[in-house]
Design a protein around this motif. Structure first.
Motif, PDB file in Angstrom:
ATOM      1  N   ASP A   1      36.064  40.096  37.653  1.00  0.00           N
ATOM      2  CA  ASP A   1      36.772  38.916  38.148  1.00  0.00           C
ATOM      3  C   ASP A   1      36.755  37.768  37.138  1.00  0.00           C
ATOM      4  N   ARG A   2      35.851  37.834  36.159  1.00  0.00           N
ATOM      5  CA  ARG A   2      35.746  36.760  35.174  1.00  0.00           C
ATOM      6  C   ARG A   2      36.597  37.015  33.934  1.00  0.00           C
ATOM      7  N   LEU A   3      37.222  38.150  33.863  1.00  0.00           N
ATOM      8  CA  LEU A   3      38.045  38.465  32.701  1.00  0.00           C
ATOM      9  C   LEU A   3      39.455  37.903  32.870  1.00  0.00           C
ATOM     10  N   ALA A   4      40.092  37.634  31.744  1.00  0.00           N
ATOM     11  CA  ALA A   4      41.517  37.287  31.775  1.00  0.00           C
ATOM     12  C   ALA A   4      42.293  38.507  32.253  1.00  0.00           C
ATOM     13  N   PRO A   5      43.458  38.307  32.895  1.00  0.00           N
ATOM     14  CA  PRO A   5      44.201  39.442  33.453  1.00  0.00           C
ATOM     15  C   PRO A   5      44.448  40.584  32.472  1.00  0.00           C
TER      16      PRO A   5
ATOM     17  N   ILE B   1      52.211  46.132  37.921  1.00  0.00           N
ATOM     18  CA  ILE B   1      52.199  45.406  39.200  1.00  0.00           C
ATOM     19  C   ILE B   1      50.884  44.645  39.346  1.00  0.00           C
ATOM     20  N   CYS B   2      49.775  45.301  39.029  1.00  0.00           N
ATOM     21  CA  CYS B   2      48.465  44.653  39.128  1.00  0.00           C
ATOM     22  C   CYS B   2      48.341  43.490  38.154  1.00  0.00           C
ATOM     23  N   LEU B   3      48.874  43.650  36.957  1.00  0.00           N
ATOM     24  CA  LEU B   3      48.823  42.568  35.975  1.00  0.00           C
ATOM     25  C   LEU B   3      49.561  41.343  36.493  1.00  0.00           C
ATOM     26  N   ASP B   4      50.731  41.558  37.091  1.00  0.00           N
ATOM     27  CA  ASP B   4      51.480  40.431  37.665  1.00  0.00           C
ATOM     28  C   ASP B   4      50.685  39.763  38.786  1.00  0.00           C
ATOM     29  N   LEU B   5      50.037  40.565  39.634  1.00  0.00           N
ATOM     30  CA  LEU B   5      49.246  40.004  40.731  1.00  0.00           C
ATOM     31  C   LEU B   5      48.055  39.214  40.207  1.00  0.00           C
ATOM     32  N   LEU B   6      47.390  39.728  39.179  1.00  0.00           N
ATOM     33  CA  LEU B   6      46.244  39.019  38.601  1.00  0.00           C
ATOM     34  C   LEU B   6      46.681  37.691  37.986  1.00  0.00           C
ATOM     35  N   ARG B   7      47.800  37.694  37.307  1.00  0.00           N
ATOM     36  CA  ARG B   7      48.296  36.453  36.713  1.00  0.00           C
ATOM     37  C   ARG B   7      48.667  35.445  37.791  1.00  0.00           C
ATOM     38  N   SER B   8      49.287  35.921  38.864  1.00  0.00           N
ATOM     39  CA  SER B   8      49.637  35.031  39.972  1.00  0.00           C
ATOM     40  C   SER B   8      48.383  34.488  40.639  1.00  0.00           C
ATOM     41  N   ARG B   9      47.384  35.340  40.811  1.00  0.00           N
ATOM     42  CA  ARG B   9      46.124  34.903  41.413  1.00  0.00           C
ATOM     43  C   ARG B   9      45.448  33.853  40.547  1.00  0.00           C
TER      44      ARG B   9
ATOM     45  N   GLU C   1      42.864  31.683  43.231  1.00  0.00           N
ATOM     46  CA  GLU C   1      42.425  32.285  44.487  1.00  0.00           C
ATOM     47  C   GLU C   1      40.986  32.743  44.400  1.00  0.00           C
ATOM     48  N   ASP C   2      40.401  32.993  45.572  1.00  0.00           N
ATOM     49  CA  ASP C   2      39.079  33.597  45.703  1.00  0.00           C
ATOM     50  C   ASP C   2      38.019  32.871  44.896  1.00  0.00           C
ATOM     51  N   PRO C   3      37.840  31.553  45.103  1.00  0.00           N
ATOM     52  CA  PRO C   3      36.811  30.841  44.363  1.00  0.00           C
ATOM     53  C   PRO C   3      35.434  31.353  44.738  1.00  0.00           C
ATOM     54  N   TYR C   4      34.487  31.203  43.801  1.00  0.00           N
ATOM     55  CA  TYR C   4      33.119  31.594  44.088  1.00  0.00           C
ATOM     56  C   TYR C   4      32.585  30.785  45.260  1.00  0.00           C
TER      57      TYR C   4
END
Length: 302
Positions: free
Chosen positions: A115-119, A65-73, A78-81
């Motif tokens: 946050d800088r890593l690929a999902p 579930i988290c992997l899907d959310l990270l890919r969608s994000r 989302e959440d730019p610096y």
């Protein structure tokens, strides 16, 4: 107690661990709670029959579930610096738990770098390096072979560690100075700040980091110390990290990077620091954690 109640009881026994896994993966308490709740819904639909290892099954489901959310994000960027999220209030439902996590400098710095890593890298690193999940199970989550899952975790580990540009002894000394600076800032300790700042210290800041009308450059220990004391609330979310190869500071409410400080240390004092708030500049900074959690040697090979 009927079968559904028993299944709910067994799930609740694992909720805390699942929430911890999801938070490290997503960096958000709200999203972590949603991911855990979705795992419960899937379990309640599936039922517990045939699940020999419920903890492992739930961890796998939450991770997917988290992997899907990270890919969608990532696809929505989302959440730019540079965006300054809401500072948690004492009345927030998650405030006690969030304060405990954000008070841990390793956890906060790690969330920023994660946050800088690929999902898939983030999932593999969190599962293996933080929770000791064997690579066979990680491979199932990320839909890769076991060797590929190991490579994901290894690549992520290298990125999380960063690349120090100064010798180890200097890095340790710089860290002591920076952490003394942060401790004084959090405590509103003017004398402590004056002790760690060089008399002719210079602070340069991106305009985005400053209130309107404030000069981007400030000189002198007292003027800088008084200004730092005024930012005591924000300093709760500031921790030491590796910034462009040396010890600096990241400021990250909710684990979202909004400011970074590159710090120059000479002797036992800070002689200059730059406050980086521009999103483009933040994105170019090389970041790393100063303390990487270790799993056992046995876990690292599984």
């Amino acid at each position: 107690m009927d079968g559904h109640d028993e299944l709910a009881r067994r799930f609740e026994a694992h909720r805390g661990q699942l929430r911890a896994v999801a938070h490290r993966m997503l960096g958000s308490f709200e999203e972590a709670e949603d991911a855990v709740q979705e795992a419960w819904l899937r379990l309640s639909r599936t039922g517990g029959d045939g699940i020999d290892n419920l903890a492992g099954w739930l961890t796998t489901v939450v991770s997917r579930i988290c992997l899907d959310l990270l890919r969608s994000r990532a696809s929505r960027r989302e959440d730019p610096y540079g965006q300054d999220p809401r500072v948690p209030a004492a009345s927030d439902a998650n405030a006690p738990e969030e304060a405990a996590v954000l008070g841990d400098s390793v956890s906060l710095a790690l969330l920023v770098v994660l946050d800088r890593l690929a999902p898939a890298e983030r999932i593999a690193f969190v599962l293996h390096d933080l929770f000791g999940v064997p690579f066979d199970r990680i491979a199932q989550v990320v839909d890769r072979s076991r060797p590929a899952a190991k490579k994901l975790a290894s690549r992520a580990r290298q990125k999380v560690r960063g690349t120090p540009a100064v010798p180890g002894a200097d890095l340790d000394r710089h860290r002591q100075v920076v952490e003394a600076f942060l401790a004084a800032a959090r405590g509103g300790d003017l004398d402590g700040l004056l002790e760690v700042l060089a008399p002719d210290v210079v602070r340069r800041a991106d305009p985005a980091a400053l209130p309107p009308g404030v000069a981007p450059e400030l000189r002198g220990a007292r003027a800088m110390a008084e200004g730092t004391v005024a930012l005591r609330e924000r300093s709760r979310f500031a921790v030491a990290a590796l910034v462009d190869g040396d010890v600096g500071v990241v400021v990250a409410p909710h684990g979202r990077l909004v400011l970074a400080l590159t710090v120059t240390v000479e002797g036992e004092r800070i002689t200059a620091y730059d406050v980086v708030a521009d999103p483009a500049r933040l994105g170019r900074l090389g970041l790393g954690v100063l303390d990487l959690p270790e799993v056992s040697a046995r876990s690292r090979t599984r």
